[in-house]
Design a protein around this motif. Structure first.
Motif, PDB file in Angstrom:
ATOM      1  N   HIS A  24     -46.680 -36.538   2.208  1.00 42.56           N
ATOM      2  CA  HIS A  24     -45.894 -37.565   1.091  1.00 42.56           C
ATOM      3  C   HIS A  24     -46.680 -38.985   1.350  1.00 42.56           C
ATOM      4  O   HIS A  24     -45.962 -39.429   1.992  1.00 42.56           O
ATOM      5  N   ILE A  27     -44.652 -42.460   0.681  1.00 39.21           N
ATOM      6  CA  ILE A  27     -43.214 -42.536   0.935  1.00 39.21           C
ATOM      7  C   ILE A  27     -43.028 -44.161   1.316  1.00 39.21           C
ATOM      8  O   ILE A  27     -43.801 -44.893   1.526  1.00 39.21           O
ATOM      9  N   ASP A  31     -37.133 -44.248   2.721  1.00 36.65           N
ATOM     10  CA  ASP A  31     -37.172 -43.027   2.399  1.00 36.65           C
ATOM     11  C   ASP A  31     -36.868 -42.205   3.605  1.00 36.65           C
ATOM     12  O   ASP A  31     -37.684 -42.630   4.660  1.00 36.65           O
ATOM     13  N   TYR A  32     -35.949 -41.153   3.487  1.00 34.90           N
ATOM     14  CA  TYR A  32     -35.690 -40.247   4.592  1.00 34.90           C
ATOM     15  C   TYR A  32     -36.577 -39.034   4.334  1.00 34.90           C
ATOM     16  O   TYR A  32     -36.992 -38.780   3.284  1.00 34.90           O
ATOM     17  N   TYR A  51     -36.344 -39.736  10.320  1.00 32.19           N
ATOM     18  CA  TYR A  51     -36.891 -40.777   9.391  1.00 32.19           C
ATOM     19  C   TYR A  51     -38.227 -41.073   9.872  1.00 32.19           C
ATOM     20  O   TYR A  51     -39.345 -41.516   9.482  1.00 32.19           O
ATOM     21  N   VAL A  90     -38.022 -36.079  -0.111  1.00 33.45           N
ATOM     22  CA  VAL A  90     -38.288 -37.643   0.356  1.00 33.45           C
ATOM     23  C   VAL A  90     -37.609 -38.362  -0.547  1.00 33.45           C
ATOM     24  O   VAL A  90     -37.743 -38.530  -1.721  1.00 33.45           O
ATOM     25  N   GLY A  91     -36.834 -39.453   0.172  1.00 32.67           N
ATOM     26  CA  GLY A  91     -36.102 -40.232  -0.516  1.00 32.67           C
ATOM     27  C   GLY A  91     -34.503 -40.371   0.002  1.00 32.67           C
ATOM     28  O   GLY A  91     -34.565 -40.193   1.253  1.00 32.67           O
ATOM     29  N   ASP A  92     -33.689 -40.831  -0.584  1.00 26.19           N
ATOM     30  CA  ASP A  92     -32.468 -41.066  -0.087  1.00 26.19           C
ATOM     31  C   ASP A  92     -31.678 -40.915  -1.473  1.00 26.19           C
ATOM     32  O   ASP A  92     -31.394 -41.755  -1.966  1.00 26.19           O
ATOM     33  N   ASN A  96     -30.909 -43.830  -3.749  1.00 26.73           N
ATOM     34  CA  ASN A  96     -31.965 -43.715  -4.693  1.00 26.73           C
ATOM     35  C   ASN A  96     -32.035 -42.450  -5.259  1.00 26.73           C
ATOM     36  O   ASN A  96     -33.462 -41.902  -5.077  1.00 26.73           O
ATOM     37  N   LYS A  99     -35.410 -41.756  -7.379  1.00 27.16           N
ATOM     38  CA  LYS A  99     -36.692 -41.872  -6.971  1.00 27.16           C
ATOM     39  C   LYS A  99     -36.602 -40.837  -5.755  1.00 27.16           C
ATOM     40  O   LYS A  99     -37.779 -40.936  -4.715  1.00 27.16           O
ATOM     41  N   SER A 100     -35.813 -39.858  -5.390  1.00 34.50           N
ATOM     42  CA  SER A 100     -35.992 -38.851  -4.347  1.00 34.50           C
ATOM     43  C   SER A 100     -36.463 -37.803  -5.054  1.00 34.50           C
ATOM     44  O   SER A 100     -35.999 -37.211  -6.047  1.00 34.50           O
TER      45      SER A 100
END
Lengths: 112, 114
Positions: A24, A27, A31-32, A51, A90-92, A96, A99-100
């Protein structure tokens, strides 16, 4: 969007350790990285989330290098029941979701 | 404990017919709710998400719509189904109360448009 790339498939044998990597490169700071397991005709199930650095729980470990551009899910001593598709996210989703990004998944086949 | 219910499990619908898939969550309040679609052998595509009653964000323009009439109810609809709407539809929820980003998925609905 953080595009994610995973191997399409992996084979392993019972009792072996399996490492699945997700790339990723884009990232974002907030982002988690979360991994899910999915069996056929079922919804994905949460495995582990992190994270940075290393996270371990009762079923897996997650290794994240300092640059966070990749992550590796480690499954110790797999069994036949670990045969499934594994996705990195990847994301939250909480803040968000738009955008994940889920990867296309890695199909893990564990052989006896 | 929290549970998520999604129905029906399978559905076969003719082209041009309407669609209504329902998802309800129990045991939590004010959850984030999501609808995903999964094509055969592919990853999960986010269709809609909602952070509250009446608040719907659409990620992919298409002939589907979503509504959240109650705090823990999320509905996916279509007025006229297309063949390309076939797939595995998944509802999920997450909450800001948790310390991590874990999302909980329903069992999914296998939709076949014929």
């Amino acid at each position: 969007l953080a595009k994610t790339t995973q191997p399409i498939s992996m084979d392993s044998y019972e009792g072996q350790e399996v490492n699945i990597t997700c790339s990723h490169n884009n990232i974002a700071t907030n982002d988690y990285i979360t991994w899910y397991q999915q069996f056929p005709s079922q919804g994905p199930r949460f495995i582990i989330q992190g994270y940075k650095t290393k996270v371990t729980n009762e079923v897996a470990s997650l290794f994240i290098p300092a640059d966070r551009k990749s992550s590796t899910l480690s499954l110790p001593r797999v069994s036949l029941s670990d045969t499934a598709v594994y996705y990195c996210l990847v994301g939250d989703l909480r803040f968000n979701a738009g955008k994940s990004t889920f990867g296309d998944g890695t199909t893990l086949t564990v052989k006896p | 404990s929290q549970t998520i219910h999604q129905w029906p499990a399978t559905l076969v619908q003719p082209v041009g017919s309407p669609l209504s898939l329902e998802c309800t969550v129990e045991g939590t309040s004010n959850p984030n709710l999501y609808w995903y679609r999964q094509a055969a052998g592919r990853g999960l595509q986010l269709l809609f998400y909602s952070v509250g009653i009446g608040q719907i964000s659409s990620e992919v323009p298409q002939n589907l719509s979503a509504s959240r009439p109650q705090d823990r109810q999320f509905i996916l609809s279509s007025k006229k189904l297309l063949l390309s709407d076939s797939g595995f539809y998944l509802c999920a929820w997450s909450t800001l109360d948790r310390a991590n980003t874990e999302a909980f998925f329903g069992q999914g609905t296998r939709l076949t448009v014929v």
